[in-house]
Motif scaffolding. Structure first.
Motif, PDB file in Angstrom:
ATOM      1  N   GLU A  62       0.844  -1.192   0.000  1.00 16.80           N
ATOM      2  CA  GLU A  62       0.000   0.000   0.000  1.00 16.80           C
ATOM      3  C   GLU A  62       0.877   1.239   0.000  1.00 16.80           C
ATOM      4  OE1 GLU A  62      -2.712   0.326   3.251  1.00 16.80           O
ATOM      5  OE2 GLU A  62      -3.786   2.042   2.368  1.00 16.80           O
ATOM      6  N   GLY A  65      -2.284   6.503  -1.674  1.00 15.20           N
ATOM      7  CA  GLY A  65      -3.400   6.551  -2.605  1.00 15.20           C
ATOM      8  C   GLY A  65      -3.462   5.437  -3.617  1.00 15.20           C
ATOM      9  N   ARG A  86     -11.669  -3.663   1.954  1.00 15.69           N
ATOM     10  CA  ARG A  86     -12.267  -2.472   2.572  1.00 15.69           C
ATOM     11  C   ARG A  86     -12.504  -1.344   1.572  1.00 15.69           C
ATOM     12  NH1 ARG A  86      -8.432  -1.648   5.674  1.00 15.69           N
ATOM     13  NH2 ARG A  86      -7.471   0.235   4.823  1.00 15.69           N
ATOM     14  N   ARG A  87     -11.533  -1.104   0.673  1.00 13.11           N
ATOM     15  CA  ARG A  87     -11.605   0.062  -0.209  1.00 13.11           C
ATOM     16  C   ARG A  87     -12.022  -0.271  -1.635  1.00 13.11           C
ATOM     17  NH1 ARG A  87      -8.448   4.409   1.159  1.00 13.11           N
ATOM     18  NH2 ARG A  87      -9.552   5.398  -0.580  1.00 13.11           N
ATOM     19  N   LEU A 220      -6.574   3.979  -5.365  1.00 17.72           N
ATOM     20  CA  LEU A 220      -7.684   3.816  -4.422  1.00 17.72           C
ATOM     21  C   LEU A 220      -8.699   4.930  -4.660  1.00 17.72           C
ATOM     22  CD1 LEU A 220      -5.643   2.972  -1.202  1.00 17.72           C
ATOM     23  CD2 LEU A 220      -6.859   1.397  -2.716  1.00 17.72           C
ATOM     24  N   PRO A 222     -11.886   7.652  -4.006  1.00 17.85           N
ATOM     25  CA  PRO A 222     -12.085   8.614  -2.909  1.00 17.85           C
ATOM     26  C   PRO A 222     -12.781   7.972  -1.712  1.00 17.85           C
ATOM     27  CG  PRO A 222     -12.808   9.533  -5.013  1.00 17.85           C
ATOM     28  CD  PRO A 222     -12.535   8.084  -5.256  1.00 17.85           C
ATOM     29  N   SER A 223     -12.518   8.552  -0.551  1.00 16.84           N
ATOM     30  CA  SER A 223     -13.205   8.086   0.655  1.00 16.84           C
ATOM     31  C   SER A 223     -14.720   8.241   0.473  1.00 16.84           C
ATOM     32  CB  SER A 223     -12.740   8.918   1.862  1.00 16.84           C
ATOM     33  OG  SER A 223     -13.409   8.516   3.025  1.00 16.84           O
ATOM     34  N   GLY A 224     -15.458   7.263   0.935  1.00 14.36           N
ATOM     35  CA  GLY A 224     -16.910   7.314   0.791  1.00 14.36           C
ATOM     36  C   GLY A 224     -17.434   6.674  -0.478  1.00 14.36           C
ATOM     37  N   THR A 225     -16.519   6.118  -1.293  1.00 14.45           N
ATOM     38  CA  THR A 225     -16.947   5.455  -2.533  1.00 14.45           C
ATOM     39  C   THR A 225     -17.672   4.152  -2.215  1.00 14.45           C
ATOM     40  OG1 THR A 225     -15.081   6.360  -3.780  1.00 14.45           O
ATOM     41  CG2 THR A 225     -16.157   4.420  -4.690  1.00 14.45           C
ATOM     42  N   ARG A 226     -18.752   3.932  -2.908  1.00 14.28           N
ATOM     43  CA  ARG A 226     -19.454   2.655  -2.852  1.00 14.28           C
ATOM     44  C   ARG A 226     -19.294   1.993  -4.213  1.00 14.28           C
ATOM     45  NH1 ARG A 226     -25.144   5.208  -1.329  1.00 14.28           N
ATOM     46  NH2 ARG A 226     -23.830   6.822  -0.477  1.00 14.28           N
ATOM     47  N   VAL A 250     -19.611   8.012  -5.846  1.00 14.60           N
ATOM     48  CA  VAL A 250     -19.633   8.823  -4.631  1.00 14.60           C
ATOM     49  C   VAL A 250     -20.878   9.698  -4.734  1.00 14.60           C
ATOM     50  CG1 VAL A 250     -18.501  10.610  -3.268  1.00 14.60           C
ATOM     51  CG2 VAL A 250     -17.124   8.845  -4.404  1.00 14.60           C
ATOM     52  N   GLU A 252     -23.244  12.523  -2.795  1.00 12.01           N
ATOM     53  CA  GLU A 252     -23.298  13.517  -1.714  1.00 12.01           C
ATOM     54  C   GLU A 252     -24.561  14.367  -1.871  1.00 12.01           C
ATOM     55  OE1 GLU A 252     -18.435  14.076  -1.231  1.00 12.01           O
ATOM     56  OE2 GLU A 252     -19.683  15.730  -1.984  1.00 12.01           O
TER      57      GLU A 252
END
Length: 330
Positions: A62, A65, A86-87, A220, A222-226, A250, A252
């Motif tokens: 890892e 990013g 997780r990501r 990786l 962005p944070s919050g990606t599904r 993502v 929002e």
């Protein structure tokens, strides 16, 4: 069985030199594609197999990013990686959908990228018309049974589909392929690594003879990606995709602010759906938006009677995966 020489180099430089210097040499890694095609089906031949299975090209690191994944990392190792789980759930899902546990423990990431098509006409050396195997001979699949074949990037010259599941989310993620050759190192985006068949279906990638994939760089999201991967097939296991789709969003405040979408089972190469991404970005996550994205993706398909059903099936696959991902918890 055709006789061949078997050699096992000690390092990457030696392996590259061995294959580059011998036009009749080929790499041997996980073994499933090369051995099937070489020894069993007699579709390809090689005077020398260079076994790279013990080269130091295995492991997952890892970085900032991104994940660096060695070419000899197994599919099972990548699927079990905690960062992937997780990501990158759609990468994890594609790995599980792509092979049985036994095959995942044997097959490598580099080998998955370079797997040959499952077109029955390509894999049957008794079929004379195959531009991928014998350039200029024609394409028997166009007039034959073609249920598992491509509708995007296809033409009268070739309708062989790219079979990888893993390459679908990899295409969506803009994975970078790192290559070693006698001239040094270079890297190529996965979306530019494969070549459309055009009038030379036998040339499938940008790799020159002797070049070796050393690792891939997986960004990786962005944070919050599904994200999610949907594979539509005739049976639940041991089967290739009729259609598949990998999506990452993502969302929002009721708006899609970042979107990635790619298709499998329908393209001669892993199919990145950039037009769909442009429609999705900035739009509300509704069925109408998903359908518009699907219509933009499946444009000007090349179909034969056996593959015409894939046009609507692919659109429904896109709508379904986008809906499922949007409704999932990030």
């Amino acid at each position: 069985m055709t006789a061949f020489e078997y050699v096992r180099p000690d390092d990457v430089t030696g392996a590259v030199a061995m294959v580059s210097a011998d036009p009749a040499a080929a790499y041997l890694a996980g073994g499933t594609t090369q051995l099937d095609l070489l020894l069993k089906d007699g579709v390809v031949t090689s005077d020398r197999l260079v076994d790279i299975g013990r080269l130091p090209l295995r492991g997952i690191t890892e970085g900032v990013g991104s994940l660096s994944v060695g070419a000899l990392t197994s599919m099972e190792e990548l699927s079990a990686d905690p960062v992937v789980r997780r990501r990158l759930p759609f990468v994890h899902d594609a790995l599980l959908a792509g092979a049985s546990p036994q095959l995942r423990n044997m097959a490598t990431i580099g080998g998955n990228l370079l797997q040959r098509t499952r077109c029955r006409y390509f894999r049957d050396a008794a079929v004379p018309a195959c531009n991928k195997r014998a350039p200029g001979s024609g394409c028997a699949a166009v007039a034959g049974r073609a249920r598992m074949h491509a509708i995007l990037g296809a033409s009268e010259s070739c309708i062989a589909v790219h079979a990888s599941d893993l390459c679908v989310p990899f295409a969506a993620l803009d994975v970078e392929v790192h290559i070693r050759g006698t001239g040094g190192r270079r890297s190529v985006p996965l979306t530019e690594f494969y070549l459309l068949p055009g009038d030379r279906p036998d040339i499938e990638t940008v790799l020159e003879h002797g070049e070796l994939i050393t690792h891939v760089e997986v960004p990786l999201p962005p944070s919050g990606t599904r994200s999610g991967y949907l594979k539509v097939r005739d049976r639940a296991s041991y089967e290739f995709a009729l259609t598949s789709a990998a999506a990452a969003l993502v969302i929002e405040d009721g708006t899609i602010v970042w979107a990635r979408l790619a298709l499998g089972g329908v393209g001669t190469v892993p199919w990145r759906a950039r037009e769909a991404e442009a429609i999705l970005t900035g739009a509300a996550p509704t069925v109408q938006t998903y359908r518009a994205a699907a219509e933009a993706t499946i444009r000007d398909p090349f179909t034969v009677p056996g593959t015409a059903f894939k046009v609507e099936l692919a659109k429904r696959t896109i709508v379904r995966i986008l809906r499922d991902v949007a409704e999932a918890r990030p």
